[in-house]
Motif scaffolding. Structure first.
Motif, PDB file in Angstrom:
ATOM      1  N   GLN A  10       1.370  -1.107   0.093  1.00  0.00           N
ATOM      2  CA  GLN A  10       0.342   0.538  -0.280  1.00  0.00           C
ATOM      3  C   GLN A  10       0.822   0.982  -0.043  1.00  0.00           C
ATOM      4  OE1 GLN A  10      -3.783  -0.943  -0.598  1.00  0.00           O
ATOM      5  NE2 GLN A  10      -2.632  -2.905  -0.502  1.00  0.00           N
ATOM      6  N   HIS A  53      -2.239  -5.455  -3.834  1.00  0.00           N
ATOM      7  CA  HIS A  53      -2.539  -7.397  -3.382  1.00  0.00           C
ATOM      8  C   HIS A  53      -2.437  -7.662  -2.040  1.00  0.00           C
ATOM      9  CE1 HIS A  53      -5.391  -6.677  -7.137  1.00  0.00           C
ATOM     10  NE2 HIS A  53      -4.400  -6.227  -7.582  1.00  0.00           N
ATOM     11  N   THR A  92     -10.200  -8.132  -8.655  1.00  0.00           N
ATOM     12  CA  THR A  92     -10.690  -8.156  -6.905  1.00  0.00           C
ATOM     13  C   THR A  92     -10.070  -6.371  -6.721  1.00  0.00           C
ATOM     14  OG1 THR A  92      -9.349  -8.781  -5.811  1.00  0.00           O
ATOM     15  CG2 THR A  92     -10.461 -10.209  -6.658  1.00  0.00           C
ATOM     16  N   ALA A  93      -9.727  -5.748  -7.358  1.00  0.00           N
ATOM     17  CA  ALA A  93      -8.719  -4.631  -7.004  1.00  0.00           C
ATOM     18  C   ALA A  93     -10.295  -3.673  -5.929  1.00  0.00           C
ATOM     19  CB  ALA A  93      -8.146  -3.943  -7.764  1.00  0.00           C
ATOM     20  N   SER A  94     -10.145  -2.685  -5.767  1.00  0.00           N
ATOM     21  CA  SER A  94     -10.996  -2.017  -4.514  1.00  0.00           C
ATOM     22  C   SER A  94     -11.561  -0.746  -5.492  1.00  0.00           C
ATOM     23  CB  SER A  94     -10.819  -1.449  -3.950  1.00  0.00           C
ATOM     24  OG  SER A  94      -9.462  -0.772  -3.125  1.00  0.00           O
ATOM     25  N   HIS A  95     -12.349  -0.182  -5.241  1.00  0.00           N
ATOM     26  CA  HIS A  95     -12.958   1.287  -5.553  1.00  0.00           C
ATOM     27  C   HIS A  95     -11.293   1.806  -5.939  1.00  0.00           C
ATOM     28  CE1 HIS A  95     -15.091   4.972  -7.107  1.00  0.00           C
ATOM     29  NE2 HIS A  95     -14.881   5.245  -6.512  1.00  0.00           N
ATOM     30  N   GLU A  96     -10.567   2.947  -4.648  1.00  0.00           N
ATOM     31  CA  GLU A  96      -9.438   3.345  -4.472  1.00  0.00           C
ATOM     32  C   GLU A  96      -8.898   2.950  -5.386  1.00  0.00           C
ATOM     33  OE1 GLU A  96     -11.347   2.335  -1.209  1.00  0.00           O
ATOM     34  OE2 GLU A  96     -12.879   3.608  -1.299  1.00  0.00           O
ATOM     35  N   ARG A  98      -8.659   1.153  -8.157  1.00  0.00           N
ATOM     36  CA  ARG A  98      -9.534   1.427  -9.544  1.00  0.00           C
ATOM     37  C   ARG A  98      -9.003   3.016  -9.729  1.00  0.00           C
ATOM     38  NH1 ARG A  98     -12.493  -3.380 -11.490  1.00  0.00           N
ATOM     39  NH2 ARG A  98     -11.803  -4.408 -10.609  1.00  0.00           N
ATOM     40  N   GLY A 103      -6.162  -1.832 -11.593  1.00  0.00           N
ATOM     41  CA  GLY A 103      -7.825  -2.922 -11.704  1.00  0.00           C
ATOM     42  C   GLY A 103      -8.177  -2.832 -13.220  1.00  0.00           C
TER      43      GLY A 103
END
Ligand code: ATP
Ligand code: MG
Lengths: 136, 117
Positions: A10, A53, A92-96, A98, A103
């Motif tokens: 992250q 990830h 499976t990437a989150s909205h953030e 993307r 993603g």
């Protein structure tokens, strides 16, 4: 010749530095620019996958007379269904994530396409290891 | 299309120094997805149009030796990111036009999309 880079999870400020260094090293060694481009894409996609990830990991770069090997290994949480993860468009990437430009579900397919050999192993809950080579 | 012409038709604000004039670009690709950029651009003389202004856009461009990034919708990255682009000799421009408008204006002026192979 061997190099090892630690990838922190992250951290999107440092993410990409290992690939940048990989690219610079190959350039200094006078490797063909088409090969460097492929190696850079492989390293970058692997590095971003670890940063996005996983819980963190490392990338190893080995340069021998006849080939380049890139090994990406992380500390989990692993991939439940590798065949699904390899599909173009699966993510499976989150909205953030993307919103940062990731993603597309193209990273693993990109790595496979660029590499001369590509091997991924993972266990759910365990680590993921990607071994890729390029012939020189 | 020459860099100067791109700046003129899209009323761009150049963000990096020095402006390497005389450079010419025949193809453009618009995306906010970095893996698509890495998958589809095969020619480093391609202009990248994007609405993203983070560090990873510059890193992505660095990986495939892109020389020009055009930020749409008036987006301007931070000083730090501009510095990263400069150290990689990547030119950054910003236009107020949207992705759609910018692409249309460039197309009208002779710019084309990437080869679909
Ligand atoms: N190192 C990893 N650890 C755990 N899961 C992973 C790892 N690498 C990939 N995955 C899983 O595989 C999916 C597909 O990965 P891939 O790189 O192809 O796409 P993505 O990272 O989601 O998007 P993109 O790479 O296009 O930005 C991911 O969404 C994630 O679920
Ligand atoms: Mg990925």
């Amino acid at each position: 010749m061997k190099f090892e880079y630690t990838i922190t999870t992250q951290n999107f400020t440092t993410a990409g530095e290992a690939s940048s260094n990989t690219k610079k090293t190959l350039k200094l060694l006078g490797i063909d620019s088409k090969i460097i481009r492929r190696a850079a894409i492989m390293a970058y996609e692997a590095e971003m996958n670890i940063a996005i990830h996983s819980r963190g990991g490392k990338i190893q770069l080995e340069i021998e007379a006849h080939r380049i090997t890139i090994v990406a290994e992380d500390q989990g949480p692993g991939i439940a269904d590798i065949d699904l993860a390899m599909k173009e468009g699966y993510s499976t990437a989150s909205h953030e994530i993307r919103e940062m430009g990731f993603g597309a579900g193209m990273g693993l397919p990109n790595m496979k396409r660029c590499a001369d050999s590509f091997d991924i192993s993972s266990t759910p809950g365990g680590k993921t290891r990607v071994v890729m080579t390029l012939n020189l | 299309m020459e860099l100067e012409k791109i700046i003129q038709v899209l009323d761009c604000q150049p963000l990096t120094q020095p402006l390497e004039g005389g450079k010419s670009f025949e193809k453009a690709f618009g995306s906010d997805l970095m893996s698509d950029v890495l998958a589809f651009i095969h020619d480093d003389e391609t202009v990248l149009l994007t609405g993203l202004t983070n560090q990873q856009v510059i890193r992505t461009a660095e990986m495939i030796d892109l020389k020009l990034i055009l930020f749409v919708r008036g987006k301007i990255p931070s000083e730090e990111i501009i510095g990263l682009a400069e150290s990689n000799r990547i030119t950054l421009l910003s236009t107020k036009a949207s992705m759609f408008e910018a692409a249309g204006i460039l197309f009208e002026n002779g710019m084309r999309g990437i080869d679909q192979t």
